[in-house]
Design a protein around this motif. Structure first.
Motif, PDB file in Angstrom:
ATOM      1  N   LEU A 158       0.839  -1.194   0.000  1.00 32.19           N
ATOM      2  CA  LEU A 158       0.000   0.000   0.000  1.00 32.19           C
ATOM      3  C   LEU A 158       0.875   1.245   0.000  1.00 32.19           C
ATOM      4  O   LEU A 158       1.774   1.398   0.822  1.00 32.19           O
ATOM      5  N   GLU A 159       0.577   2.170  -0.914  1.00 35.01           N
ATOM      6  CA  GLU A 159       1.415   3.349  -1.087  1.00 35.01           C
ATOM      7  C   GLU A 159       0.546   4.591  -1.236  1.00 35.01           C
ATOM      8  O   GLU A 159      -0.495   4.571  -1.907  1.00 35.01           O
ATOM      9  N   ALA A 160       0.947   5.691  -0.601  1.00 38.20           N
ATOM     10  CA  ALA A 160       0.173   6.927  -0.632  1.00 38.20           C
ATOM     11  C   ALA A 160       0.166   7.543  -2.026  1.00 38.20           C
ATOM     12  O   ALA A 160       1.148   7.464  -2.768  1.00 38.20           O
ATOM     13  N   GLN A 161      -0.964   8.179  -2.367  1.00 38.94           N
ATOM     14  CA  GLN A 161      -1.077   8.947  -3.605  1.00 38.94           C
ATOM     15  C   GLN A 161      -0.929  10.439  -3.270  1.00 38.94           C
ATOM     16  O   GLN A 161      -0.693  10.805  -2.123  1.00 38.94           O
ATOM     17  N   ASP A 162      -1.079  11.274  -4.259  1.00 36.04           N
ATOM     18  CA  ASP A 162      -0.968  12.721  -4.059  1.00 36.04           C
ATOM     19  C   ASP A 162      -2.194  13.410  -4.649  1.00 36.04           C
ATOM     20  O   ASP A 162      -2.088  14.164  -5.626  1.00 36.04           O
ATOM     21  N   PRO A 163      -3.388  13.177  -4.067  1.00 35.77           N
ATOM     22  CA  PRO A 163      -4.626  13.704  -4.664  1.00 35.77           C
ATOM     23  C   PRO A 163      -4.684  15.233  -4.683  1.00 35.77           C
ATOM     24  O   PRO A 163      -5.353  15.814  -5.532  1.00 35.77           O
ATOM     25  N   LEU A 164      -3.996  15.895  -3.748  1.00 36.18           N
ATOM     26  CA  LEU A 164      -4.029  17.359  -3.688  1.00 36.18           C
ATOM     27  C   LEU A 164      -2.895  17.999  -4.490  1.00 36.18           C
ATOM     28  O   LEU A 164      -2.836  19.231  -4.594  1.00 36.18           O
ATOM     29  N   GLN A 165      -1.998  17.160  -5.027  1.00 31.61           N
ATOM     30  CA  GLN A 165      -0.801  17.660  -5.719  1.00 31.61           C
ATOM     31  C   GLN A 165      -0.111  18.717  -4.851  1.00 31.61           C
ATOM     32  O   GLN A 165       0.223  19.819  -5.297  1.00 31.61           O
ATOM     33  N   PHE A 166       0.109  18.313  -3.613  1.00 31.08           N
ATOM     34  CA  PHE A 166       0.631  19.236  -2.597  1.00 31.08           C
ATOM     35  C   PHE A 166       2.104  19.532  -2.834  1.00 31.08           C
ATOM     36  O   PHE A 166       2.895  18.645  -3.123  1.00 31.08           O
ATOM     37  N   GLN A 167       2.447  20.825  -2.680  1.00 29.47           N
ATOM     38  CA  GLN A 167       3.849  21.217  -2.836  1.00 29.47           C
ATOM     39  C   GLN A 167       4.168  22.368  -1.888  1.00 29.47           C
ATOM     40  O   GLN A 167       3.449  23.356  -1.830  1.00 29.47           O
ATOM     41  N   ASP A 168       5.253  22.177  -1.103  1.00 27.97           N
ATOM     42  CA  ASP A 168       5.782  23.294  -0.330  1.00 27.97           C
ATOM     43  C   ASP A 168       7.177  23.571  -0.882  1.00 27.97           C
ATOM     44  O   ASP A 168       7.313  23.968  -2.028  1.00 27.97           O
ATOM     45  N   GLN A 169       8.226  23.370  -0.113  1.00 31.11           N
ATOM     46  CA  GLN A 169       9.573  23.510  -0.666  1.00 31.11           C
ATOM     47  C   GLN A 169       9.902  22.364  -1.618  1.00 31.11           C
ATOM     48  O   GLN A 169      10.736  22.503  -2.509  1.00 31.11           O
ATOM     49  N   ARG A 170       9.230  21.219  -1.386  1.00 32.17           N
ATOM     50  CA  ARG A 170       9.353  20.066  -2.276  1.00 32.17           C
ATOM     51  C   ARG A 170       7.963  19.508  -2.499  1.00 32.17           C
ATOM     52  O   ARG A 170       7.051  19.737  -1.705  1.00 32.17           O
ATOM     53  N   SER A 171       7.797  18.745  -3.568  1.00 32.21           N
ATOM     54  CA  SER A 171       6.498  18.124  -3.807  1.00 32.21           C
ATOM     55  C   SER A 171       6.295  16.959  -2.842  1.00 32.21           C
ATOM     56  O   SER A 171       7.253  16.360  -2.352  1.00 32.21           O
ATOM     57  N   TYR A 172       5.032  16.651  -2.571  1.00 34.67           N
ATOM     58  CA  TYR A 172       4.695  15.538  -1.678  1.00 34.67           C
ATOM     59  C   TYR A 172       5.237  14.229  -2.246  1.00 34.67           C
ATOM     60  O   TYR A 172       5.736  13.372  -1.509  1.00 34.67           O
ATOM     61  N   LYS A 173       5.169  14.072  -3.568  1.00 28.30           N
ATOM     62  CA  LYS A 173       5.685  12.843  -4.196  1.00 28.30           C
ATOM     63  C   LYS A 173       7.176  12.678  -3.926  1.00 28.30           C
ATOM     64  O   LYS A 173       7.648  11.577  -3.630  1.00 28.30           O
ATOM     65  N   ASP A 174       7.914  13.772  -4.011  1.00 26.82           N
ATOM     66  CA  ASP A 174       9.357  13.702  -3.759  1.00 26.82           C
ATOM     67  C   ASP A 174       9.640  13.368  -2.298  1.00 26.82           C
ATOM     68  O   ASP A 174      10.561  12.601  -1.989  1.00 26.82           O
ATOM     69  N   ARG A 175       8.865  13.941  -1.401  1.00 23.10           N
ATOM     70  CA  ARG A 175       9.047  13.655   0.026  1.00 23.10           C
ATOM     71  C   ARG A 175       8.757  12.182   0.324  1.00 23.10           C
ATOM     72  O   ARG A 175       9.477  11.537   1.081  1.00 23.10           O
ATOM     73  N   LEU A 176       7.689  11.679  -0.256  1.00 29.49           N
ATOM     74  CA  LEU A 176       7.351  10.265  -0.064  1.00 29.49           C
ATOM     75  C   LEU A 176       8.474   9.366  -0.566  1.00 29.49           C
ATOM     76  O   LEU A 176       8.876   8.420   0.113  1.00 29.49           O
ATOM     77  N   LYS A 177       8.973   9.680  -1.764  1.00 32.05           N
ATOM     78  CA  LYS A 177      10.037   8.857  -2.349  1.00 32.05           C
ATOM     79  C   LYS A 177      11.284   8.867  -1.467  1.00 32.05           C
ATOM     80  O   LYS A 177      11.914   7.817  -1.230  1.00 32.05           O
TER      81      LYS A 177
END
Length: 278
Positions: free
Chosen positions: A78-97
């Motif tokens: 099970l792996e998280a998705q990024d439904p909000l396409q959230f981004q602060d200093q880095r994207s949520y996808k990059d943080r998860l990775k």
């Protein structure tokens, strides 16, 4: 002919400090004493001076509680998705990775079954090393699936929390996990199956405000920091100084918020006894 003659002076070299291996010493988060790392490790990662229980990894926690070779992990894919396409200093996808590469797991909760002194149980353990053990959609889903399996097999559920709260990168979807996990605990109660919550340092935010405090029995490790908002936020809000030890496990026990404080070396025996009684 020079009027002035510069005298040669010899500068003494400062004495060389003896080399010490890095990481041999660490500072206790509670008493601030400098202690020998190997002594802490021999003591189940507990400070020998003040009994503060240092955070431990998920694998160490499982080894501490589950009989050797009996743990079977569930839902590792099970792996998280990024439904909000959230981004602060880095994207949520990059943080998860980055967190997945660092920890070797997909998200912040490990679930599975194993034996505790020969008694079969479901164990769920938060990983504070994965984004501060924050509760997002995957954490909520994995806990609910673990509860469903426990009900099918008529097994008790043990949850070990170490979390900063809800995961802001998933917004409202993260907050919804508070209701989702609380509903799963209600299903356990209806099935008359034990739910034991173990609060480790730290347990905060939406995790405290939901599933962590719903156990039939709520245990905590000594000096664990447990609460909803942090002490400084509360002081700024109410404009009053908080009492000493506020939000520590001992303070919560004194005020009836938890049932018992259990040292790490006694935790497995205590859980086995509780499962047997319940």
């Amino acid at each position: 002919m020079a009027w002035f003659k510069k005298q040669k002076t010899t500068v003494e070299e400062p004495p060389r400090k003896p080399k010490t291996a890095e990481g041999m010493w660490l500072k206790c988060n509670h008493c601030r004493e400098i202690i020998y790392r190997k002594e802490v490790e021999r003591n189940h990662r507990v400070c020998p001076k003040c009994d503060y229980h240092f955070p431990i990894s998920v694998l160490e926690r499982i080894a501490l509680l589950i009989d050797v070779g009996t743990f079977k992990e569930w839902d590792t894919d099970l792996e998280a998705q990024d439904p909000l396409q959230f981004q602060d200093q880095r994207s949520y996808k990059d943080r998860l990775k980055a967190q997945q590469d660092k920890t070797g797991r997909k998200d912040a909760l490990v679930t599975g079954e194993g034996l505790i002194h020969g008694r079969k149980a479901v164990l769920c353990v938060f990983d504070f090393g994965f984004m501060g053990g924050s509760m997002g959609s995957v954490v909520g889903e994995k806990f609910c699936r673990a509860v469903d399996r426990a009900i099918e097999q008529k097994l008790p559920v043990i949850l070990v929390t170490s979390s900063g709260g809800a995961r802001m990168q998933e917004g409202t979807l993260s907050l919804m996990q508070m209701a989702k996990t609380s509903g799963a605990v209600a299903k356990l109660h209806e099935a008359r199956l034990p739910f034991i919550s173990v609060l480790a340092d730290p347990t905060f935010g939406g995790v405290t405000a939901s599933v962590a405090m719903l156990g039939d029995v709520i245990l905590a490790e000594p000096k664990a920091l447990i609460g909803f908002a942090g002490p400084r936020v509360i002081e700024q809000t109410i404009k009053q100084q908080l009492p000493d030890g506020f939000q520590r496990a001992e303070f919560l026990l004194e005020h009836g918020m938890i049932d018992r404080i259990v040292e790490r070396k006694q935790l497995k025996d205590t859980l086995a006894t509780l499962i047997g009684h319940l």
